[in-house]
Design an enzyme around this catalytic site. Structure first.
Site, PDB file in Angstrom:
ATOM      1  N   GLU A  32     106.486 -68.156  13.031  1.00 32.04           N
ATOM      2  CA  GLU A  32     106.938 -69.416  13.644  1.00 32.04           C
ATOM      3  C   GLU A  32     108.144 -69.177  14.542  1.00 32.04           C
ATOM      4  O   GLU A  32     109.253 -68.958  14.062  1.00 32.04           O
ATOM      5  CB  GLU A  32     107.280 -70.447  12.563  1.00 32.04           C
ATOM      6  N   GLU A  64     112.041 -77.761   9.736  1.00 33.71           N
ATOM      7  CA  GLU A  64     111.117 -76.888  10.470  1.00 33.71           C
ATOM      8  C   GLU A  64     110.054 -76.318   9.533  1.00 33.71           C
ATOM      9  O   GLU A  64     108.880 -76.209   9.900  1.00 33.71           O
ATOM     10  CB  GLU A  64     111.874 -75.766  11.168  1.00 33.71           C
ATOM     11  N   GLU A  70     101.662 -78.887  10.100  1.00 33.36           N
ATOM     12  CA  GLU A  70     100.793 -78.389  11.170  1.00 33.36           C
ATOM     13  C   GLU A  70      99.695 -77.481  10.623  1.00 33.36           C
ATOM     14  O   GLU A  70      98.542 -77.554  11.048  1.00 33.36           O
ATOM     15  CB  GLU A  70     101.622 -77.638  12.215  1.00 33.36           C
TER      16      GLU A  70
END
Length: 120
Positions: A27, A68, A75
């Site tokens: 990420e 995050e 997601e």
């Protein structure tokens, strides 16, 4: 009753560290925020302010990373369910992004107000 193994602190910690390694590896947004965390963390110790303010600064930094991580989890679950465009999938991802945006906004307000109060 859920089919879930008995709680094991060490095993669960290993799952958490596995997730952290995966975030760092895959990420880019998390990597940027982690870099920001390690750059700004030492400043907390050098800024002449109250312990309460230092804790607020630390918490706002940590909250960005937590947000995050949560956004990445959302997601990934959405992408697991469907790779096709679906309105609800898009809305779920948008809400995850909002969590990150709000945490960054909180960070800016906390750090900005403390630095302003300390140096100006």
């Amino acid at each position: 009753m859920r089919n879930q193994p008995k709680y094991n602190f060490f095993k669960n910690t290993s799952y958490a560290l596995k997730g952290l390694r995966d975030l760092v590896k895959n990420e880019s947004s998390f990597k940027i925020e982690l870099l920001l965390f390690f750059v700004l963390l030492p400043l907390i110790f050098f800024i002449e302010t109250t312990l309460s303010n230092k804790l607020l600064m630390f918490i706002s930094l940590m909250l960005m990373l937590i947000a995050e991580a949560a956004n990445s989890a959302i997601e990934r679950v959405v992408d697991l369910v469907t790779l096709e465009h679906h309105e609800m999938a898009g809305r779920a991802k948008d809400v995850g992004s909002t969590v990150v945006f709000l945490s960054i906004s909180l960070f800016v307000v906390v750090w900005g107000s403390i630095i302003f109060d300390t140096f100006l």
